[in-house]
Design a protein around this motif. Sequence first.
Motif, PDB file in Angstrom:
ATOM      1  N   ARG A   2      49.081  49.090  47.373  1.00  0.00           N
ATOM      2  CA  ARG A   2      49.323  47.728  47.827  1.00  0.00           C
ATOM      3  C   ARG A   2      48.043  46.896  47.737  1.00  0.00           C
ATOM      4  O   ARG A   2      48.079  45.726  47.373  1.00  0.00           O
ATOM      5  N   ASP A   3      46.898  47.505  48.035  1.00  0.00           N
ATOM      6  CA  ASP A   3      45.611  46.801  47.915  1.00  0.00           C
ATOM      7  C   ASP A   3      45.331  46.437  46.454  1.00  0.00           C
ATOM      8  O   ASP A   3      44.845  45.341  46.170  1.00  0.00           O
ATOM      9  N   PHE A   4      45.653  47.359  45.555  1.00  0.00           N
ATOM     10  CA  PHE A   4      45.452  47.092  44.130  1.00  0.00           C
ATOM     11  C   PHE A   4      46.303  45.909  43.672  1.00  0.00           C
ATOM     12  O   PHE A   4      45.822  45.038  42.952  1.00  0.00           O
ATOM     13  N   THR A   6      47.421  43.480  45.522  1.00  0.00           N
ATOM     14  CA  THR A   6      46.885  42.280  46.153  1.00  0.00           C
ATOM     15  C   THR A   6      45.671  41.766  45.375  1.00  0.00           C
ATOM     16  O   THR A   6      45.553  40.563  45.105  1.00  0.00           O
ATOM     17  N   ILE A   7      44.781  42.683  45.011  1.00  0.00           N
ATOM     18  CA  ILE A   7      43.599  42.307  44.232  1.00  0.00           C
ATOM     19  C   ILE A   7      44.014  41.772  42.868  1.00  0.00           C
ATOM     20  O   ILE A   7      43.473  40.771  42.395  1.00  0.00           O
TER      21      ILE A   7
END
Length: 155
Positions: A2-4, A6-7
């Motif tokens: 999920r962080d990937f 978002t980035i």
Amino acid sequence: MRDFLTILAFTAALCAGVFMWFSAEMTTVADVHPDSVNLHFASALSRWDDPTPMRVRDASGYVLHKRYRDQRMVPAAPSDIVILTWRGPEKGLVESRIPIWLLGMAEPFRGSMLRASKVDPADWALSVNEIQAAGLGVVVDHVDRDGTRTLVWAE
């Protein structure tokens, strides 16, 4: 994961914003009196020994090929495409200067780069490679029925 995502979404939005800003910086719109418009076009054309455009339209709107590269000569490679368009007194004189490498690279984004001038190279059966192969000079010089004039050159 999920962080990937978002980035990745943030990076895409940032790149789109930078591209839109860069596109806006390539275009200027001048409020010009209609009587002096032809002077701007004459001044732009005066820099060329042979102002024959690569493309013209006949009376029926069919695109005609007028200027080709002389096979005996190695043309000077253009670095920019310059578009000068008179869009009437309500819009003004629009000038866009686009690096030719960007025009070739950013084909999906061409519409946003050329929005103010309302010029689409596909309407004139032009490709970036063909403009580069022809070298420096006038690409299009056209007057529409409504009085809108467009001059495109490679320099």
